[in-house]
Design a protein around this motif. Structure first.
Motif: not given
Length: 673
Positions: A144-149, A154-157, A162-167
Motif C-alpha cells: 500500500x505504501x509503495x504502489x503509488x510511487x 517495476x520492483x513488484x515483478x 528467476x535471476x534478478x542480478x542479470x535483469x
C-alpha cells in the motif's frame, strides 16, 4: 593552470572538511562518554539507584550509537545486509522521529530517497542469500505504501524473476558500487544532521576543557621553544664575538708581516684593510662567507635542510605533521565498545591455565608451561623471533638473555651484558640470529648470538643520547631507531649491512617522544606512536612524512601494521586498541577493542592470519577473535602472584612469552581452536 589551481583549492577544502569531521566525531564520542560517566557518578552520589539502573538500560539499548554517524551507518547497513528488517525499521523510526522530521522539505526528500535505496538493498540481500520468502513478505507489508510511487512500480515483478542480478532493472543494485554509494550518502546525511543539532551544555563543558588543555599545551611548548631560541641566540652571540676577536688578531698579524708596514702607526694597523692584494690563502679562507658562519648557524642550516626535506608539499587540513601546531595535543578518543567483564575467580598456573570469559568464545589450549627465574630484576621487554623459535628478554639489570623456545631450559643460550641502561630491543627476523638493542649512552648495537660478538655499533648525534625504540625491516635490509634529546626527537633509518645513515626525520612538535615504531613488509613505510597521543606515518623511500592523526588520550604505547597493511593498530594509555585505515580514508577510525575487565593494557599482537588479536595486561593475556559475532571475545591467562610487565608472541613456535615484575620468564604453547 587556472583550472589546476581551482582543483587544488577544492581538494584542500575537501581534505580539511574530512579531517575536521573525523576529529569532531572523535571529540563528540569522548564528550558523550565523559558526560555519561559524570551523570552516573552524580546519581550514585545522590543514591538514585533506580534512575542509575534505568540509565544503564537505556545505554545498552542505544540505537544511535552515542550519535556517531559512521557507527550508525554501519549498523543500518549490517541490518539490511543481514536481512534484519525489524531492527532496520526500529532504528530508522528513531532517527525519523528525533531528527529527520524536523528537517527542511528538500532535505526530507533526500531522506526518502536514501530510505528507498536501503529497502532495495534489503531486497538485493534477500535475493543473494536465497530467501525469496522475505521478498514476498516485504511487498505484502509495504504494498500500500509503495504502489503509488513510480520508482517502485517495476520492483513488484522482482519475486517472479528467476535471476534478478542479470535483469536490466535490478542488476545495477547488485553491484558493490551501489552499496558504497548508499553508505556514503547515508553517512553524509547523518553528519549533516548531527552538526545541526545544538550541543547540550554538559557536552560543551568537556569540549571547552579539551580546548583549554590544547591551549595550555601550546603555551608550554611555545615557552620552551622561546627559551631554546634565547639560549641559541646567546651561543651565536658568543661565537660571533669570538670570531671577531680572531679576525682582529689575524688582521694585525697580516699587517705586521707585510714589507714596509713596520713603520706604520698602531692606528693604521687597527684600521680595516682596503686592499686584498698579497693576502695569504689561509687568511682568505678564514674571511670567506662560509667561514664567517658560526657552528651554531651551521647546525641550524643542517637542521632546517633536514626539516624542509621531511615536511614538504603536504595538503592542509591536519593530515600532515608539518601542519600540526607545536605542542598541539589532540585529546580525542575513538568510539568505544562495551567492555567485556573478566571473571576474576582464582586459579593457579596448574591445571586451570585458561578461563573463558564468554561461553560462546572460541577455545584456547595451553601446554608445556614453564616458569624460568631468568633475571634478578624487573623484565622490561620480551621479543620473539617470530620465525626461528627464539625469544629474548631484557631486564632492568642491564642484561639481555636469549631462550630457545623449541627446547625450553632454565639456562639461556646467550647472555648480553651492557655497561649502560638498556632501553629497547628488536630481532633481525631475516637471519633470526642477531639482536638489535639500544642504550641510554646514544648507541644502537647489533649482536650475533652464535659468534657472541657485535656486528654493528651505531652512535647517534651527541645531543641525542636516549634511544627510546628500535625496529628492524622484515627483509633485514635496514633498521630504524628513535633518538631523543632535550631539543627534540629524530627518527633515523640505517642500512643493516654497513650501518650507514640513510635518512632522518625530525619529529614535530618539539618535545614529543616516540614510544613505538614499526616497518611495513618491504620497509617502504614506517608507523610511529608518540607520547602526545599522535600516530605518524612516514615514507622511507621518499624521505617525507605522509600524515599524522590523534589516536589516544594520553600517550601511544604500541603501533603495528595490520596483516594486509591497509590498516594500522595502536594502543594507548586509555586502555584501548584501535584500528585505523591507511588505504583510502587515511586516519579513519575502523574499530576499537577495549581491555577486558579492570586490567591495564600494556601491549598487543595482530597475528599474521589476521583473524585474531592478542592483548596483554598486568593480570593476564587475552584473545579477541575478529570473525566472532560478539565484538569482544577474550580469553584470560592468569598470573601467579605477580604482575606481567611485557609480552610477545612467536608465531613460528606457537609460543607466548611473558616477563614479570620479579624477573621470571613465562613460556607456554598457545593453540587457538
Amino acid at each position: 593552470p587556472e583550472r589546476s589551481v581551482a582543483f587544488q583549492a577544492r581538494w584542500q577544502e575537501f581534505t580539511a572538511t574530512m579531517s575536521a569531521s573525523i576529529v569532531n566525531e572523535a571529540i563528540l564520542a569522548s564528550s558523550i562518554k565523559t558526560a555519561d560517566a559524570v551523570v552516573a557518578e552524580y546519581l550514585l552520589y545522590r543514591g538514585f539507584t533506580k534512575t542509575l539502573q534505568a540509565l544503564d538500560g537505556e545505554q545498552k539499548c542505544d540505537r544511535l550509537q552515542a550519535m556517531q554517524p559512521s557507527q550508525i551507518a554501519d549498523e543500518l547497513m549490517a541490518c539490511v545486509k543481514g536481512c534484519r528488517l525489524e531492527d532496520f525499521l526500529a532504528t530508522w523510526k528513531t532517527l525519523q522521529s528525533k531528527y529527520f522530521s524536523k528537517l527542511e522539505p528538500e532535505i526530507q526528500q533526500m531522506v526518502g530517497q536514501i530510505e528507498s535505496s536501503m529497502k532495495r538493498m534489503y531486497l538485493v540481500s534477500a535475493a543473494k542469500t536465497g530467501k525469496p520468502a522475505l521478498i514476498s513478505e516485504f511487498f505484502e507489508r509495504f504494498s500500500k505504501e509503495l504502489e503509488g510511487r513510480a520508482e517502485w512500480s517495476r520492483w513488484f515483478a522482482m519475486p517472479f524473476v528467476a535471476q534478478p542480478q542479470n535483469h536490466g532493472i535490478f542488476g545495477p543494485c547488485f553491484s558493490q558500487q551501489f552499496e558504497d554509494t548508499v553508505w556514503a550518502s547515508l553517512s553524509n546525511l547523518l553528519v549533516m544532521v548531527f552538526r545541526a543539532v545544538p550541543v547540550p551544555k554538559l557536552l560543551q563543558l568537556h569540549s571547552d576543557k579539551l580546548h583549554r588543555l590544547k591551549l595550555e599545551s601550546l603555551i608550554a611548548s611555545m615557552r620552551m621553544e622561546n627559551e631554546l631560541l634565547c639560549a641559541q641566540r646567546d651561543d651565536v652571540d658568543k661565537c660571533v664575538a669570538s670570531l671577531r676577536k680572531q679576525l682582529h688578531e689575524l688582521k694585525s698579524q697580516y699587517a705586521r708581516s707585510r714589507p714596509g708596514r713596520a713603520a706604520r702607526s698602531p692606528a693604521a694597523n687597527d684600521s680595516p684593510m682596503s686592499d686584498a692584494d698579497g693576502m695569504p690563502e689561509w687568511l682568505s679562507d678564514v674571511m670567506s662567507p662560509a667561514a664567517k658562519k658560526s657552528p651554531m648557524d651551521k647546525s641550524k642550516d643542517s637542521t632546517n635542510q633536514a626539516g624542509s626535506q621531511t615536511y614538504t608539499s603536504a595538503p592542509t587540513g591536519g593530515d600532515s605533521l608539518s601542519h600540526i601546531p607545536s605542542g598541539n595535543v589532540f585529546s580525542s578518543t575513538p568510539p568505544s565498545t562495551t567492555s567485556a567483564k573478566s571473571d576474576s575467580s582464582g586459579g593457579g598456573f596448574g591445571a586451570s591455565i585458561v578461563r573463558t570469559l564468554r561461553p560462546s568464545s572460541p577455545s584456547v589450549t595451553t601446554s608445556g608451561l614453564q616458569i624460568i627465574n631468568g633475571h634478578s630484576s624487573k623484565i622490561i621487554q620480551c621479543r620473539g623471533s617470530h620465525e626461528h623459535a627464539l625469544s629474548a628478554s631484557m631486564s632492568a639489570g642491564k642484561k639481555i638473555k636469549v631462550w630457545d623456545l623449541s627446547n625450553p631450559s632454565t639456562t639461556p643460550i646467550c647472555t648480553i651484558s651492557s655497561s649502560f641502561n638498556l632501553t629497547c630491543m628488536a630481532w633481525d627476523n631475516r637471519s633470526g640470529r642477531a639482536v638489535l638493542y639500544g642504550t641510554d649512552d646514544r648507541r644502537i648495537r647489533l649482536y650475533n648470538i652464535d659468534s657472541k660478538r657485535q656486528l654493528l655499533d651505531i652512535k647517534s648525534e651527541a645531543d641525542y643520547r636516549h634511544i627510546s625504540c628500535v625496529a628492524v625491516c622484515p627483509d633485514g635490509s635496514k633498521f630504524a631507531g628513535s633518538c631523543q634529546s632535550a631539543a627534540g626527537t629524530k627518527l633515523c633509518v640505517w642500512t643493516m649491512r654497513t650501518g650507514r645513515l640513510e635518512i632522518d626525520f625530525v619529529v614535530e612538535p618539539m618535545g614529543v617522544q616516540l614510544t613505538s615504531i614499526a616497518f611495513n613488509h618491504n620497509g617502504t613505510m614506517l608507523v610511529a606512536g608518540g607520547s602526545d597521543g599522535m600516530t605518524r606515518l612516514y615514507n622511507v623511500d621518499d624521505g617525507c612524512a605522509i600524515m599524522g592523526w590523534p589516536t589516544h588520550e594520553g600517550g601511544v604505547r604500541q603501533v603495528q601494521f595490520g596483516h594486509d597493511e591497509t590498516t594500522v593498530f595502536s594502543c594507548g594509555s586509555d586502555n584501548m586498541v584501535v584500528e585505523w585505515s591507511v588505504l583510502k580514508a587515511m586516519g579513519k577510525f575502523v574499530r576499537s577493542f577495549p581491555m577486558p575487565g579492570e586490567d591495564r593494557l600494556q601491549s598487543f599482537e595482530v597475528h599474521p592470519g589476521g583473524n585474531h588479536l592478542t592483548l596483554a595486561g598486568s593480570k593476564g593475556i587475552y584473545l579477541i577473535r575478529f570473525d566472532h559475532n560478539d565484538p569482544i571475545n577474550a580469553l584470560s591467562v592468569p598470573t601467579k602472584s605477580q604482575a606481567f610487565t611485557c609480552f610477545d608472541w612467536d608465531t613460528g613456535a606457537n609460543m607466548v612469552v611473558a616477563g614479570t615484575l620479579k624477573g621470571d620468564v613465562i613460556i607456554s604453547e598457545w593453540h587457538v581452536v
